[in-house]
Design a protein around this motif. Structure first.
Motif, PDB file in Angstrom:
ATOM      1  N   TYR A 110       0.810  -1.212   0.000  1.00  8.69           N
ATOM      2  CA  TYR A 110       0.000   0.000   0.000  1.00  8.69           C
ATOM      3  C   TYR A 110       0.847   1.267   0.000  1.00  8.69           C
ATOM      4  CZ  TYR A 110      -3.987  -3.003   0.679  1.00  8.69           C
ATOM      5  OH  TYR A 110      -4.947  -3.963   0.492  1.00  8.69           O
ATOM      6  N   THR A 111       2.127   1.150   0.326  1.00  9.44           N
ATOM      7  CA  THR A 111       3.007   2.311   0.224  1.00  9.44           C
ATOM      8  C   THR A 111       3.136   2.734  -1.232  1.00  9.44           C
ATOM      9  OG1 THR A 111       4.271   1.637   2.173  1.00  9.44           O
ATOM     10  CG2 THR A 111       5.320   3.196   0.668  1.00  9.44           C
ATOM     11  N   ARG A 112       3.429   1.764  -2.104  1.00 10.91           N
ATOM     12  CA  ARG A 112       3.537   2.077  -3.524  1.00 10.91           C
ATOM     13  C   ARG A 112       2.170   2.377  -4.137  1.00 10.91           C
ATOM     14  NH1 ARG A 112       8.013  -1.357  -2.858  1.00 10.91           N
ATOM     15  NH2 ARG A 112       9.880  -0.582  -3.928  1.00 10.91           N
ATOM     16  N   THR A 113       1.118   1.761  -3.623  1.00  5.05           N
ATOM     17  CA  THR A 113      -0.226   2.049  -4.131  1.00  5.05           C
ATOM     18  C   THR A 113      -0.586   3.510  -3.907  1.00  5.05           C
ATOM     19  OG1 THR A 113      -0.951  -0.232  -3.701  1.00  5.05           O
ATOM     20  CG2 THR A 113      -2.661   1.453  -3.948  1.00  5.05           C
ATOM     21  N   ILE A 114      -0.354   3.996  -2.684  1.00  4.90           N
ATOM     22  CA  ILE A 114      -0.661   5.398  -2.380  1.00  4.90           C
ATOM     23  C   ILE A 114       0.251   6.328  -3.174  1.00  4.90           C
ATOM     24  CG2 ILE A 114      -0.676   7.147  -0.558  1.00  4.90           C
ATOM     25  CD1 ILE A 114      -1.488   4.958   1.391  1.00  4.90           C
ATOM     26  N   ALA A 115       1.515   5.945  -3.322  1.00  2.00           N
ATOM     27  CA  ALA A 115       2.440   6.750  -4.130  1.00  2.00           C
ATOM     28  C   ALA A 115       1.925   6.879  -5.555  1.00  2.00           C
ATOM     29  CB  ALA A 115       3.827   6.128  -4.115  1.00  2.00           C
TER      30      ALA A 115
END
Length: 306
Positions: free
Chosen positions: A273-278
């Motif tokens: 979800y870190t890369r998803t939000i990014a």
């Protein structure tokens, strides 16, 4: 504008508060990467100072400072709710520092995917405008044809272009061409409807004045009708642009092998979800940049309205 007006604003207070919040103890299992939040904040503040020095109009300066103030407040609340008090799930809502670190670390991959998505949007958007605007002009010029075409455009425009993806996959050679086709449909109908509406709603006294001067038909259409219809044409173009990005990311999530929508879908499937939000942040920034450019073009062509 004096120095006090330029530099002593509420946004500066929010900047200081954001930096002070970073000094609070962390309550996360992993490193919240606070230094990346601080670096990002300092970069934004440097841009604010530079713009405050160079700004010539109060309206543009106020707009920028209001947007930056909102960003600062959002980052303060986000930091408090994640890294400092752990009110939100660390897994689903990573601290902002991790997002900024991800944006830096994945920047080559993100730029590559954004470039792919932007090319698709430009191809489909340009193709839609090139066909929709002239067709709307000629059909809207005829009251009889324009009336019938208005209902036809409302019918087809009400159908979400994404439903054509299965047919596009079956008929077109590559998924990229399917994406371009979907963007074309998303752009064509709003631009077509806006153009016809603009032509049909041109004030009658403008047309009568041109006829008194014995203006030829093609001159009437392109030098009188078209400029008068530009406000509604741009309205349709803006609507098509917004829908294009929504449909592009949706289409890329279905079956693309690259693109910013694919980037978000790939990492959300893996629970990153870190890369998803990014990726979501990048999508928002790209849409804002394109909307800003279209607004500048619109202001240039409609400068006569001032």
């Amino acid at each position: 504008m004096n120095l006090k007006y330029r530099f002593l604003r509420f946004v500066n207070l929010f900047f200081a508060l954001l930096l002070l919040v970073q000094l609070l103890p962390n309550h996360t299992k992993a490193d919240p990467e606070t230094k990346y939040t601080i670096i990002f904040t300092l970069i934004i503040e440097a841009f604010v100072i530079l713009f405050s020095i160079l700004a010539k109009e109060k309206k543009s300066l106020n707009l920028l400072l209001d947007v930056i103030a909102f960003i600062y407040v959002f980052l303060i609340l986000w930091t408090l709710a994640t890294a400092k008090f752990n009110w939100l799930s660390e897994y689903l809502f990573p601290p902002p520092g991790r997002i900024f670190k991800c944006l830096v670390k994945d920047s080559p991959k993100i730029v590559q995917n954004v470039f792919s998505s932007v090319l698709i949007v430009l191809e489909g958007y340009a193709l839609g405008l090139v066909i929709a605007i002239p067709l709307g002009l000629f059909l809207g010029w005829s009251a009889r044809l324009g009336g019938a075409a208005t209902y036809i455009s409302k019918f087809f425009g009400s159908i979400p272009p994404i439903v054509y993806i299965p047919y596009g996959i079956a008929l077109l050679p590559t998924f990229r061409s399917v994406s371009v086709f979907v963007i074309f449909l998303a752009t064509f109908w709003p631009a077509f409807a806006g153009t016809m509406s603009g032509v049909l709603n041109v004030e009658k006294k403008i047309i009568d004045s041109a006829r008194v001067l014995n203006v030829k038909r093609h001159t009437m259409l392109f030098s009188v009708i078209f400029p008068a219809a530009l406000p509604e044409i741009f309205l349709g173009c803006n609507q098509g642009l917004s829908v294009s990005f929504i449909l592009l990311t949706s289409a890329e999530m279905i079956g693309a092998s690259k693109g910013i929508g694919y980037y978000v879908k790939q990492y959300s499937d893996f629970g990153d979800y870190t890369r998803t939000i990014a990726g979501l942040i990048v999508i928002g920034l790209v849409v804002i940049i394109f909307s800003f450019l279209v607004m500048k073009i619109q202001r240039f062509f409609l400068r006569w309205k001032k």
